[in-house]
Structure formats: structure tokens, C-alpha cells
Design an enzyme around this catalytic site. Structure first.
Site, short mmCIF file in Angstrom:
data_model
loop_
_atom_site.label_atom_id
_atom_site.label_comp_id
_atom_site.label_asym_id
_atom_site.label_seq_id
_atom_site.Cartn_x
_atom_site.Cartn_y
_atom_site.Cartn_z
N SER A 65 -12.06 -82.75 -15.33
CA SER A 65 -12.50 -81.58 -16.08
C SER A 65 -13.96 -81.22 -15.82
O SER A 65 -14.43 -80.18 -16.25
CB SER A 65 -12.29 -81.81 -17.59
OG SER A 65 -13.24 -82.74 -18.07
N LYS A 102 -18.30 -83.98 -21.72
CA LYS A 102 -18.20 -82.52 -21.60
C LYS A 102 -19.59 -81.91 -21.74
O LYS A 102 -20.54 -82.59 -22.11
CB LYS A 102 -17.31 -81.96 -22.73
CG LYS A 102 -15.84 -82.38 -22.68
CD LYS A 102 -15.07 -81.61 -21.63
CE LYS A 102 -13.61 -82.04 -21.58
NZ LYS A 102 -13.40 -83.39 -21.05
#
Lengths: 149, 424
Positions: A65, A102
Site C-alpha cells: 500500500s 500509512k
């Protein structure tokens, strides 16, 4: 496209681990300086990468990701727990009991975790069991095949 | 003022830092060989799992709800070092008492700033290491220890409790505190104190020190002064028998000579080994520490400790010394004037109670002596003629000596291959 390189000095293969000698001055490539022979300091990669040793941890990345910011599966993340996360920082957060990496940011008044890969949706933090873990300061990505980091 | 900083449920807290799923769950950490529960989360305590309980004796219904982990000393030792590093940023005077407890001196600091300082320190430990700690402050170690207990138990303190030795609050607390709850007062002494009419900490505080010294020991006399607020006991006085053994000493003069440290660690470790054998215990880990003189601000200060797990529980001095030496080797920094060094044998278990499962009944002294002689001879042969020259012929036995750690979590902070994995 051109890339500008600065020559710092030769790598001394007999030096202790992680310490590379630094030549006294910057030199233009192809124009050896007599100062090269005077090694005045050692470059300590750990000291360069780590500001707060007792608060710094290494973590292993797993997943895809964050490829947009150059974090790939299997990369080595250097994480400083003592830094205060600001919007835009790449952080480690425990979300629903799982450590996740993230980009932290705001949208309006709401806090989100953003992936750096368009295939992943932003994760709103409101209403979730989450706890700040640390700020990712560096990522070590190996470019040599078979070379483990 | 003296502060006692104690990590809450230390081993479990270390595990939770790298595996947040364990948060809020009943988690226990077992001793080497997965025998007894040596650390417990609040949740597992509430399920009635007692400290030191053999894992196989936990009620099956309860057992199913629990997460039992093998001990991961490499992780705990590294996290302990990090906690101590953070504490050292708040005062230069840090005395490590065990893997999860340190005494800090705040001598020379403004007393009214201490509450806030300790709150900041507590938050920094939590932030930098993920480990929650409680802080107890007073003018003596014994009172700091009591204050620490209150910091843990009474939420209004918010993790930092200060007990002034002469305040009404301290008096009220000591008046209802049974002597058994005082640091260094063992169960047997407590019974004898009761026959003298001393049941509470406050009564002990007001007892005649010289009189009690005759009945008990010099340590009991010092505990009285400590309860009055005078700092007069040393940490060596107070290591709890059966749980840990500490031997440390200051050098007569400062030294930067490695040979001096080697010699001291050898002597201290041998002494600790003797003590261990005397109480018929086995150690599962050993901590080595060195430090400089805290009252010499003109010299570079350095304080370092390292915990090394032993491959199997042992009371063999040679093995202890060898391990301690390896530990010293890795924390020794040249060019430093050292004032003190020492060792602590940790997570002791009983010799007669070892969890090998093959000693159906406790050994007689004679048998034990024979065993020890046998082991000593064996070691000697292997040492002089090479490793594995002689091995025990019973596979069951040698298997039993293998370290069982089926439920050990990764060594997140000390092995490249075992780092925590984060989802990206």
C-alpha cells in the site's frame, strides 16, 4: 536529465562496521585533492539516521500500500517513537490491534490514514481502536538482489 | 527525594508494544521451559491465575481464555535498557534494582517541581518505549516503594505518588498498612513482629530501633529509620531471597582498567552463585551492570546494564561467570572511570521444584550430591576433551534440558530476522 553527485571519499574496507572515512574537503570528480589523504572524521550511518536511539525501533514492511512513497514489501523501516506526528508524516499506528504503516493526514476536521497506492482507500480514524506508535524517519530498501537488509 | 520507578506488568507490557492485539487480554509469561507463570497482565490476575503457578495447574476452563507466552529475555532486556536510558535523561542518579525497577535520586532538585518532572518522565517512557510505569516518591527507599504501590493502586495519583514522611496522609496510610506489605519484611518476621504487638507499618515506625535490632537484624532496624523517612538501606540489603540475588560493590577508587572490572565481576558472580546454591535455587537469567560515580559531574557519566538469558536454569558458577563476562564485554566502554559494577541473578526457580518433569520425587541430599559430582565430572571432561565428548545416555533427560520456548514471541529488538512486521 542529469544527476549531480558529490564525492565524499573512498570506502575503507578495513574500517569498523558502519563507519566510513570522510575526506577533508569536497572535491570535483576527476580532480584529486591532496586533502584526500587527511581523514578528519568518520561517518557513522547510525548516528546519521537515528536521532533518539532509545526511542528508535526497526520494523519490517509487509504489503504494497505504500509503494507510491518508495516503501516496498520486505523493506526495513526506521521508526522514532519520540517524534510528534504531523499531517503528512508517514507513521506507524496500531489500528484495531494491528500495526500499520500509512501517511497520516487531515481531511477537513477528520483524521485519516492514507495509502500511497491508488488501489487502497483512506482509513478514517474516527470510531476506531487506534494508538499512535511512531513516526517513520527512513526506509531502507535494498537494490542489490539477494542482499538482505 | 528518592523515586522508585516500576514498570507495570513489565514482561507483558513489552509483548504488547509489538503485538497490540494482546492489549486488554489475559496474558501470562512463563518462566524458562514454560513451567510457571512469572508475569501476569491485570486481566489474567482477575481470572485468578496466581504468580508462580505451574502452567499445567491452571484450570482448563481458565487456561483456554489465557494467552501464555514463553519468556523472551532478549526483548525484556533490551526494553529495560531503553527504559533506563530515558530515566537517565531526567536525573543522572539512576540505580537499577531489577529488570523493571529503578531507584532515582532527585537530590538537589526543587521539591515542588518533582511531581511535574516525574509526570513528564513517565509520559516520555511511555512514548519512547511503550512501557507504562508508576513512580513513587519519598525521602527513603522504603517509603518510595510504598508510594509506588499507591501510585499503581490509587487512580487519583495519575501514576505519580509522593509521600512526605511526616504528613497526615502518610500517617493515615501507614496506620492501616500491615507490616507484611513493607519491603524487606518477610512473612516469618511479620509473625514475630505480631507477637511483639507490631502489626501495622505505623507501629513499626514508632518501635525502638535498637530493641528490634536485637530481636531481628540490622536490616529491621534500618527499616524503622526508613519508615521515619531516613534513607539508610542499600539495595544489596534488600534483594528478595528466592526471586533475585544481587551482588555489587563500589571500587575503592575509580578505575578505567578492564582487568579490574573483569576481576570484580568474576568475584561478584561467584559469590552470587554461592548464595544461589545455598538457597537451592537455579537462575534463568543474569544481569550485569557498570556505572560511574554520580557525584563526579566533572567526569563523563556512564551507566549500562544488560540482561542475558541462560540457556537453561543453572546454579553452576562457571556457567554464570562465563555468561557475566560475555555481558561485561559488550557493555564495557573504554576511557570511562568506573565506580561500581555488579551482577544480579534473575527469575530464580527452586532446585527441588524445577520443571523438568522427570524427577518424580525430590532428590535426597546424597543423590543430589552424587548428581552434582556427576555433572561436575561431565563438565570437566567436556571442557578438557572438547564439547560433547561425554553426553548423557538418556534421550529423555537431554531433551528435558533443552530450552522449551514453544510460545516465545520474536526477539523484535535484537534480531534482524525477527523484527515486528507492519502492514503497508
Amino acid at each position: 536529465m542529469s544527476i549531480h553527485l558529490t564525492v565524499l571519499g573512498r570506502v575503507d574496507t578495513t574500517a569498523p562496521p558502519l563507519k566510513l572515512p570522510l575526506a577533508a574537503g569536497e572535491v570535483r570528480a576527476g580532480f584529486p585533492s591532496p586533502a584526500d589523504d587527511y581523514l578528519e572524521a568518520e561517518l557513522d550511518l547510525v548516528a546519521h539516521l537515528i536521532q533518539h536511539p532509545s526511542a528508535t525501533y526497526y520494523l519490517r514492511s509487509k504489503g504494497s500500500s505504500m509503494t507510491g512513497v518508495g516503501i516496498y514489501d520486505g523493506d526495513l523501516l526506521i521508526v522514532d517513537r519520540s517524534l510528534k506526528p504531523k499531517p503528512g508524516h508517514i507513521i506507524i499506528m496500531s489500528v484495531d490491534g494491528e500495526l500499520t504503516c500509512k501517511r497520516y493526514d487531515m481531511m477537513g476536521n477528520r483524521h485519516y490514514l492514507f495509502a500511497a497506492n491508488p488501489e487502497f482507500r483512506p482509513i478514517p480514524l474516527e470510531g476506531r481502536e487506534c494508538q499512535m506508535w511512531g513516526v517513520v524517519t527512513h526506509n531502507i530498501h535494498s537494490l542489490a538482489p539477494g542482499f538482505t537488509v | 527525594m528518592i523515586a522508585l520507578v516500576d514498570c507495570n506488568n513489565f514482561y507483558v507490557s513489552c509483548e504488547r508494544v509489538f503485538n497490540p492485539k494482546l492489549e486488554g487480554k489475559p496474558v501470562g509469561v512463563m518462566s524458562n521451559n514454560d513451567g510457571c507463570v512469572v508475569a501476569r497482565s491485570t486481566e489474567i490476575k482477575q481470572l485468578g491465575v496466581a504468580m508462580g503457578m505451574p502452567a499445567h495447574q491452571i484450570d482448563p476452563h481458565v487456561h483456554r481464555q489465557c494467552i501464555l507466552l514463553s519468556s523472551n529475555y532478549a526483548l525484556y532486556g533490551d526494553m529495560s535498557r531503553r527504559v533506563t536510558d530515558v530515566l537517565s535523561q531526567h536525573t543522572p542518579h539512576v540505580d537499577i534494582y531489577s529488570i523493571d525497577e529503578s531507584f532515582l535520586s532527585f537530590e538537589g532538585f526543587e521539591p515542588q517541581t518533582l511531581n511535574e518532572r516525574c509526570q513528564v518522565m513517565r509520559h516520555q517512557v511511555r512514548r519512547d518505549t511503550g512501557i507504562p510505569v508508576s513512580v513513587g516518591l519519598s525521602t527513603s527507599k522504603t517509603l518510595a516503594k510504598i508510594a509506588n504501590h499507591r501510585a499503581k493502586k490509587e487512580p487519583h495519583f495519575n501514576g505519580v505518588a509522593i509521600m512526605e514522611p511526616d504528613s497526615d496522609d502518610t500517617r493515615a496510610f501507614l496506620e492501616q498498612l500491615p507490616v507484611t506489605e513493607i519491603w524487606g519484611v518477610a512473612g516469618r518476621s511479620a509473625v514475630r513482629l505480631q507477637t511483639l504487638g507490631i502489626e501495622t507499618a505505623w507501629q513499626l515506625r514508632n518501635a525502638a530501633p535498637k530493641h528490634l535490632r536485637k530481636h531481628f537484624s540490622v536490616v529491621m532496624e534500618r527499616i524503622i529509620y526508613e519508615l521515619q523517612g531516613q534513607d539508610c538501606i542499600t539495595l544489596d540489603d534488600m534483594t528478595q531471597p528466592k526471586k533475585q540475588i544481587m551482588v555489587s560493590r563500589s571500587f575503592g577508587r575509580l578505575t578505567n582498567n578492564k582487568a579490574d572490572l573483569h576481576e570484580a565481576i568474576r568475584v561478584h558472580t561467584s559469590r552470587a552463585g554461592e548464595k544461589l546454591r545455598k538457597q537451592q535455587g537455579l537462575a534463568q537469567a543474569i544481569m550485569v551492570f557498570v556505572r560511574t560515580n554520580r557525584f563526579r559531574p566533572d567526569l563523563p557519566s556512564y551507566s549500562k546494564s544488560l540482561v542475558i538469558p541462560l540457556p537453561h536454569p543453572t546454579n553452576d558458577s562457571r556457567e554464570l561467570v562465563r555468561t557475566a563476562m560475555a555481558g561485561l564485554e559488550s557493555i564495557f566502554k573504554p576511557g570511562i572511570m568506573y565506580q561500581k559494577c555488579g551482577v544480579m541473578l534473575m527469575d530464580l526457580c527452586d532446585y527441588g521444584n524445577e520443571q523438568l518433569g522427570l524427577l518424580a520425587e525430590p532428590l535426597s541430599n546424597e543423590k543430589r550430591e552424587r548428581n552434582e559430582k556427576l555433572m561436575a565430572t561431565l563438565d570437566k571432561l567436556n571442557r578438557e576433551h572438547g564439547k560433547n565428548t561425554v553426553r548423557l545416555g538418556m534421550p529423555r533427560k537431554s531433551n528435558a534440558w533443552e530450552l522449551r520456548c514453544e510460545h516465545r514471541t520474536p526477539r523484535y529488538t535484537t534480531k534482524w530476522e525477527e523484527l515486528a512486521v507492519v502492514k503497508t
